[in-house]
Design a protein around this motif. Structure first.
Motif, PDB file in Angstrom:
ATOM      1  N   VAL A   7       0.865  -1.167   0.000  1.00 29.11           N
ATOM      2  CA  VAL A   7       0.000   0.000   0.000  1.00 29.11           C
ATOM      3  C   VAL A   7       0.910   1.228   0.000  1.00 29.11           C
ATOM      4  N   VAL A   8       0.800   2.037  -1.043  1.00 27.00           N
ATOM      5  CA  VAL A   8       1.681   3.198  -1.211  1.00 27.00           C
ATOM      6  C   VAL A   8       0.858   4.473  -1.056  1.00 27.00           C
ATOM      7  N   PHE A   9       1.284   5.324  -0.129  1.00 28.67           N
ATOM      8  CA  PHE A   9       0.579   6.564   0.180  1.00 28.67           C
ATOM      9  C   PHE A   9       1.262   7.746  -0.505  1.00 28.67           C
ATOM     10  N   SER A  10       0.443   8.676  -0.986  1.00 28.74           N
ATOM     11  CA  SER A  10       0.947   9.908  -1.598  1.00 28.74           C
ATOM     12  C   SER A  10       0.249  11.100  -0.941  1.00 28.74           C
ATOM     13  N   HIS A  11       1.033  11.973  -0.312  1.00 29.69           N
ATOM     14  CA  HIS A  11       0.480  13.077   0.458  1.00 29.69           C
ATOM     15  C   HIS A  11       0.106  14.264  -0.435  1.00 29.69           C
ATOM     16  N   GLY A  12      -0.541  15.244   0.177  1.00 30.44           N
ATOM     17  CA  GLY A  12      -0.996  16.425  -0.539  1.00 30.44           C
ATOM     18  C   GLY A  12       0.093  17.469  -0.709  1.00 30.44           C
ATOM     19  N   LYS A  13      -0.290  18.579  -1.326  1.00 33.50           N
ATOM     20  CA  LYS A  13       0.665  19.615  -1.709  1.00 33.50           C
ATOM     21  C   LYS A  13       1.426  20.189  -0.530  1.00 33.50           C
ATOM     22  N   PRO A  51       8.165  -4.745  -8.212  1.00 25.36           N
ATOM     23  CA  PRO A  51       7.164  -5.638  -8.802  1.00 25.36           C
ATOM     24  C   PRO A  51       6.166  -6.123  -7.760  1.00 25.36           C
ATOM     25  N   GLY A  52       5.012  -6.500  -8.250  1.00 22.77           N
ATOM     26  CA  GLY A  52       3.984  -7.016  -7.353  1.00 22.77           C
ATOM     27  C   GLY A  52       2.796  -6.086  -7.266  1.00 22.77           C
ATOM     28  N   PRO A  53       1.683  -6.583  -6.741  1.00 22.02           N
ATOM     29  CA  PRO A  53       0.448  -5.801  -6.678  1.00 22.02           C
ATOM     30  C   PRO A  53       0.528  -4.679  -5.656  1.00 22.02           C
ATOM     31  N   VAL A  54      -0.202  -3.604  -5.906  1.00 23.93           N
ATOM     32  CA  VAL A  54      -0.149  -2.437  -5.035  1.00 23.93           C
ATOM     33  C   VAL A  54      -1.519  -1.769  -4.967  1.00 23.93           C
ATOM     34  N   GLU A  85      -1.436  -2.724 -14.948  1.00 23.48           N
ATOM     35  CA  GLU A  85      -1.139  -4.118 -14.621  1.00 23.48           C
ATOM     36  C   GLU A  85      -0.665  -4.295 -13.187  1.00 23.48           C
ATOM     37  N   ARG A  86      -0.296  -3.204 -12.533  1.00 26.39           N
ATOM     38  CA  ARG A  86       0.287  -3.266 -11.196  1.00 26.39           C
ATOM     39  C   ARG A  86      -0.705  -2.861 -10.100  1.00 26.39           C
ATOM     40  N   VAL A  87      -1.590  -1.923 -10.409  1.00 25.34           N
ATOM     41  CA  VAL A  87      -2.433  -1.316  -9.377  1.00 25.34           C
ATOM     42  C   VAL A  87      -3.727  -2.108  -9.216  1.00 25.34           C
ATOM     43  N   PHE A 127     -10.096  10.852 -17.383  1.00 26.81           N
ATOM     44  CA  PHE A 127      -9.646   9.626 -16.723  1.00 26.81           C
ATOM     45  C   PHE A 127     -10.445   8.450 -17.284  1.00 26.81           C
ATOM     46  N   PRO A 128     -10.054   8.005 -18.477  1.00 24.99           N
ATOM     47  CA  PRO A 128     -10.862   6.986 -19.162  1.00 24.99           C
ATOM     48  C   PRO A 128     -10.812   5.631 -18.475  1.00 24.99           C
ATOM     49  N   ALA A 129     -11.909   4.904 -18.604  1.00 25.15           N
ATOM     50  CA  ALA A 129     -11.972   3.532 -18.124  1.00 25.15           C
ATOM     51  C   ALA A 129     -11.158   2.651 -19.082  1.00 25.15           C
ATOM     52  N   PRO A 130     -10.741   1.463 -18.625  1.00 25.96           N
ATOM     53  CA  PRO A 130     -11.005   0.918 -17.282  1.00 25.96           C
ATOM     54  C   PRO A 130     -10.005   1.424 -16.255  1.00 25.96           C
ATOM     55  N   LEU A 131     -10.485   1.548 -15.027  1.00 27.76           N
ATOM     56  CA  LEU A 131      -9.646   1.890 -13.895  1.00 27.76           C
ATOM     57  C   LEU A 131      -9.769   0.787 -12.851  1.00 27.76           C
ATOM     58  N   PRO A 132      -8.790   0.680 -11.956  1.00 23.75           N
ATOM     59  CA  PRO A 132      -8.919  -0.316 -10.883  1.00 23.75           C
ATOM     60  C   PRO A 132     -10.073   0.034  -9.953  1.00 23.75           C
ATOM     61  N   PRO A 133     -10.467  -0.875  -9.069  1.00 28.59           N
ATOM     62  CA  PRO A 133     -11.526  -0.561  -8.101  1.00 28.59           C
ATOM     63  C   PRO A 133     -11.203   0.728  -7.342  1.00 28.59           C
ATOM     64  N   LEU A 134     -12.237   1.553  -7.166  1.00 29.56           N
ATOM     65  CA  LEU A 134     -12.054   2.908  -6.647  1.00 29.56           C
ATOM     66  C   LEU A 134     -12.907   3.165  -5.421  1.00 29.56           C
ATOM     67  N   ALA A 135     -12.357   3.937  -4.487  1.00 33.60           N
ATOM     68  CA  ALA A 135     -13.133   4.496  -3.394  1.00 33.60           C
ATOM     69  C   ALA A 135     -12.666   5.941  -3.203  1.00 33.60           C
ATOM     70  N   VAL A 136     -13.621   6.848  -3.048  1.00 34.26           N
ATOM     71  CA  VAL A 136     -13.327   8.282  -2.961  1.00 34.26           C
ATOM     72  C   VAL A 136     -13.984   8.855  -1.710  1.00 34.26           C
ATOM     73  N   VAL A 137     -13.242   9.715  -1.007  1.00 29.72           N
ATOM     74  CA  VAL A 137     -13.755  10.416   0.166  1.00 29.72           C
ATOM     75  C   VAL A 137     -13.611  11.915  -0.076  1.00 29.72           C
ATOM     76  N   HIS A 138     -14.643  12.686   0.289  1.00 29.63           N
ATOM     77  CA  HIS A 138     -14.549  14.141   0.131  1.00 29.63           C
ATOM     78  C   HIS A 138     -15.380  14.816   1.216  1.00 29.63           C
ATOM     79  N   GLY A 139     -14.988  16.028   1.570  1.00 27.84           N
ATOM     80  CA  GLY A 139     -15.719  16.805   2.564  1.00 27.84           C
ATOM     81  C   GLY A 139     -16.665  17.789   1.906  1.00 27.84           C
ATOM     82  N   TRP A 140     -17.884  17.876   2.453  1.00 29.75           N
ATOM     83  CA  TRP A 140     -18.848  18.823   1.919  1.00 29.75           C
ATOM     84  C   TRP A 140     -18.322  20.260   1.992  1.00 29.75           C
ATOM     85  N   ALA A 141     -17.525  20.580   3.017  1.00 30.47           N
ATOM     86  CA  ALA A 141     -17.082  21.957   3.239  1.00 30.47           C
ATOM     87  C   ALA A 141     -15.696  22.231   2.663  1.00 30.47           C
ATOM     88  N   ASP A 142     -15.254  21.409   1.730  1.00 32.17           N
ATOM     89  CA  ASP A 142     -13.936  21.597   1.108  1.00 32.17           C
ATOM     90  C   ASP A 142     -13.925  22.894   0.302  1.00 32.17           C
TER      91      ASP A 142
END
Length: 223
Positions: free
Chosen positions: A67-73, A122-125, A146-148, A168-183
């Motif tokens: 699991v690889v994390f990428s932080h914000g700006k 190499p390997g799934p991520v 092929e990796r994600v 962002f054309p399909a196909p994409l890997p399984p997705l989950a998105v979180v967002h704040g109403w007050a962003d």
């Protein structure tokens, strides 16, 4: 009731608290997701939802997965959100890595750095990205399909002016998105638009861009 779970990829109407949309109907891998009710935070409402990366079995579901994390700006590689979700990923048997992009202000260069990391290991991520890191994660996933194996995006910087990739054309890997109403940094409408386009799981919360007020709900969604 201020929090709802809606099945299908219909557009959510504004709600004052948590709102979960499951866009995937697959029966292959499912997990129970808890969404906190605004009127009683001690009584979670649950539904079965396909998160694409987690199996509801007794054994660690992410063994052998990175699991690889990428932080914000303006954040760092081990901020509160990343530490919280890294702990969950480790608990599920994953190897965890969080890249440092502090020297890169360009979202495109961040996506390039993540791509180099994917090529070198190499390997799934599963990619987890916050804000600009969400954009970098998505772009890298498009370049390395092929990796994600899955994407978990927190207030992702999608459809933003000046960003190179706007489609962002399909196909994409399984997705989950979180967002704040007050962003007030990235419009919540951008995540709704993206989730509708791709049938992604979407969690909308009463929070701002930092998503620090509802870490418990987000961590449960990630789990």
């Amino acid at each position: 009731q201020a929090a709802e779970i809606i099945r299908g990829a219909t557009a959510p109407r504004p709600e004052p608290a948590g709102f979960f949309v499951s866009g995937r109907a697959s029966d292959a891998r499912k997990n129970t997701v808890a969404v906190e009710q605004a009127n009683d935070g001690n009584q979670p409402m649950t539904s079965t939802a396909d998160l694409g990366a987690v199996q509801s079995t007794g054994a660690p579901a992410l063994t052998g997965m990175r699991v690889v994390f990428s932080h914000g700006k303006e954040s760092g590689p081990w901020g509160t959100k990343i530490r919280t979700h890294a702990d969950f990923a480790k608990r599920f048997g994953a190897d965890v890595e969080s890249l440092d992009y502090a020297d890169l202000s360009s979202p495109e260069l961040r996506a390039d750095r993540l791509g180099v990391n994917l090529s070198a290991h190499p390997g799934p991520v599963v990619l987890v990205g916050s804000s600009m890191g969400g954009y970098a994660s998505l772009v890298a996933a498009m370049r390395h399909p092929e990796r994600v194996r899955g994407l978990f995006l927190l207030a992702p910087a999608l459809f933003m002016p000046g960003y190179e990739v706007q489609e962002f054309p399909a196909p994409l890997p399984p997705l989950a998105v979180v967002h704040g109403w007050a962003d007030d940094v990235i419009p919540v409408a951008n995540s709704i638009r993206f989730a509708q386009q791709h049938g992604a799981d979407l969690l909308l919360l009463t929070d701002d861009h930092r998503l620090k007020l509802r870490l418990d709900s987000i961590a449960e969604f990630f789990r």
